[in-house]
Design a protein around this motif. Structure first.
Motif, PDB file in Angstrom:
ATOM      1  N   SER A  68    -113.389 -34.468  33.307  1.00 34.88           N
ATOM      2  CA  SER A  68    -114.556 -35.039  32.622  1.00 34.88           C
ATOM      3  C   SER A  68    -115.350 -35.940  33.558  1.00 34.88           C
ATOM      4  CB  SER A  68    -114.114 -35.816  31.379  1.00 34.88           C
ATOM      5  OG  SER A  68    -113.449 -37.017  31.705  1.00 34.88           O
ATOM      6  N   ARG A  71    -117.457 -33.995  36.133  1.00 35.21           N
ATOM      7  CA  ARG A  71    -118.577 -33.234  35.567  1.00 35.21           C
ATOM      8  C   ARG A  71    -119.610 -34.150  34.918  1.00 35.21           C
ATOM      9  NH1 ARG A  71    -114.413 -28.703  33.204  1.00 35.21           N
ATOM     10  NH2 ARG A  71    -114.420 -27.335  35.035  1.00 35.21           N
ATOM     11  N   VAL A 161    -111.284 -39.559  28.429  1.00 35.70           N
ATOM     12  CA  VAL A 161    -112.182 -38.421  28.613  1.00 35.70           C
ATOM     13  C   VAL A 161    -113.606 -38.895  28.343  1.00 35.70           C
ATOM     14  CG1 VAL A 161    -112.803 -36.118  27.793  1.00 35.70           C
ATOM     15  CG2 VAL A 161    -110.394 -36.770  27.978  1.00 35.70           C
ATOM     16  N   ARG A 163    -117.869 -38.460  28.019  1.00 36.17           N
ATOM     17  CA  ARG A 163    -119.029 -37.620  27.768  1.00 36.17           C
ATOM     18  C   ARG A 163    -119.806 -37.457  29.071  1.00 36.17           C
ATOM     19  NH1 ARG A 163    -122.477 -39.310  22.512  1.00 36.17           N
ATOM     20  NH2 ARG A 163    -124.050 -39.168  24.134  1.00 36.17           N
ATOM     21  N   PRO A 164    -120.459 -36.308  29.285  1.00 37.76           N
ATOM     22  CA  PRO A 164    -121.201 -36.112  30.541  1.00 37.76           C
ATOM     23  C   PRO A 164    -122.264 -37.178  30.804  1.00 37.76           C
ATOM     24  CG  PRO A 164    -120.925 -34.024  29.415  1.00 37.76           C
ATOM     25  CD  PRO A 164    -120.434 -35.082  28.471  1.00 37.76           C
TER      26      PRO A 164
END
Length: 324
Positions: A68, A71, A161, A163-164
């Motif tokens: 995550s 990215r 994790v 969020r982009p």
């Protein structure tokens, strides 16, 4: 004795009611960076960023977390993953990701074999990660240019994790509000009602104990830190003495926030966590279980003369010196 119980009970009820009302009336002052108001412009000039991820025996969680981070919708960053003496596959997973073509040049892995005296494992791993810049003999990460020292550092955990757009939003918010240290309360991913109950209890009590709306007030003592998301300007991180000054800080995230506040720098909190109102039904049970866990930890620490965390024992004498 009867009146003593009544007076004590009423006093506690008033104290809790006052804290709850304060938190409720000021909760809106903590920004939600997922809202459209904090959408960064597509052409926004964003500073360079280093993300430090310490991990020990996190084989089950570290790959989704690192993927995550690798990215992210962010143009100018690097990830430093620190394998702190893991005995499982944590280090091998990190190394495998670092060699993938799509991640090569973005992720650097450090392996700690021995813990230096006078350090906790996590604080040492974070200090070591923040000291790193680029791989010798190779181009800088991303588009960082000739100066490899990033403008900002994010300390996060190996089971988070992202969020982009998380870092793009956080940095945009930090730049717009002119702050040195930003913490974000994450949304906990839980698998059962009991797990949600136990996680929600410290989240709620922390909101009552720490007046987040006073964190930025230089006249208030309130400070804050969140292990999942401690974002700090490099200049501020160096001004507080780096994690070298917090070698034996058990609650390292809170101590970093405290150090920032004591140095006269600016903090801010933001939220993305969502706690169901229904959790208050089980609050008394969560409180009882949490108190039991705390008392049990105190008993074991006193009995053993120290604490054992991830198979490393730290003596109480050593921890007292570090907290002084």
């Amino acid at each position: 004795m009867f009146w003593f119980y009544w007076i004590t009970g009423v006093g506690l009820a008033l104290a809790w009611t006052f804290s709850v009302l304060q938190a409720a009336l000021n909760h809106h002052r903590m920004a939600d960076i997922t809202q459209p108001a904090w959408d960064p412009p597509p052409d926004a000039a964003l500073p360079s960023l280093t993300i430090v991820v310490p991990a020990r025996d996190e084989a089950a969680a570290v790959e989704p977390a690192l993927r995550s981070l690798l990215r992210l919708d962010y143009p100018n960053y690097q990830v430093i993953a620190v394998n702190d003496r893991s005995t499982d596959d944590t280090g091998r997973i990190m190394q495998r990701l670092a060699t993938k073509p799509e991640f090569r040049g973005r992720l650097r892995v450090l392996h700690v074999q021995n813990l230096p005296e006078g350090w906790l494992g996590k604080t040492h791993a974070m200090w070591l990660g923040a000291q790193q810049t680029v791989i010798p003999g190779q181009p800088p990460f991303g588009a960082m240019g000739p100066n490899p020292a990033s403008d900002w550092i994010l300390f996060t955990d190996a089971d988070c994790v992202f969020r982009p757009d998380a870092l793009r939003r956080a940095i945009h918010y930090a730049m717009k509000t002119a702050i040195d240290h930003l913490v974000v309360f994450p949304t906990a991913i839980t698998g059962s009602w009991g797990e949600r109950m136990m996680i929600s209890f410290p989240q709620v009590t922390a909101n009552l104990a720490i007046r987040h709306w006073r964190v930025r007030d230089p006249n208030a003592k309130d400070s804050i830190g969140v292990g999942a998301f401690n974002l700090i300007r490099r200049t501020a991180y160096e001004a507080v003495g780096t994690y070298e000054k917090l070698r034996l800080a058990v609650v390292d995230d809170l101590k970093l926030g405290e150090a920032v506040k004591q140095a006269g720098l600016h903090l801010m909190t933001a939220r993305v966590s969502r706690i169901s109102p229904l959790i208050f039904v089980t609050f008394p049970l969560g409180a009882a279980l949490f108190l039991f866990a705390v008392l049990r930890s105190v008993f074991l620490a006193l009995r053993d003369g120290g604490i054992t965390w991830r198979r490393t024992k730290y003596s109480l004498e050593e921890l007292r010196k570090g907290s002084g």
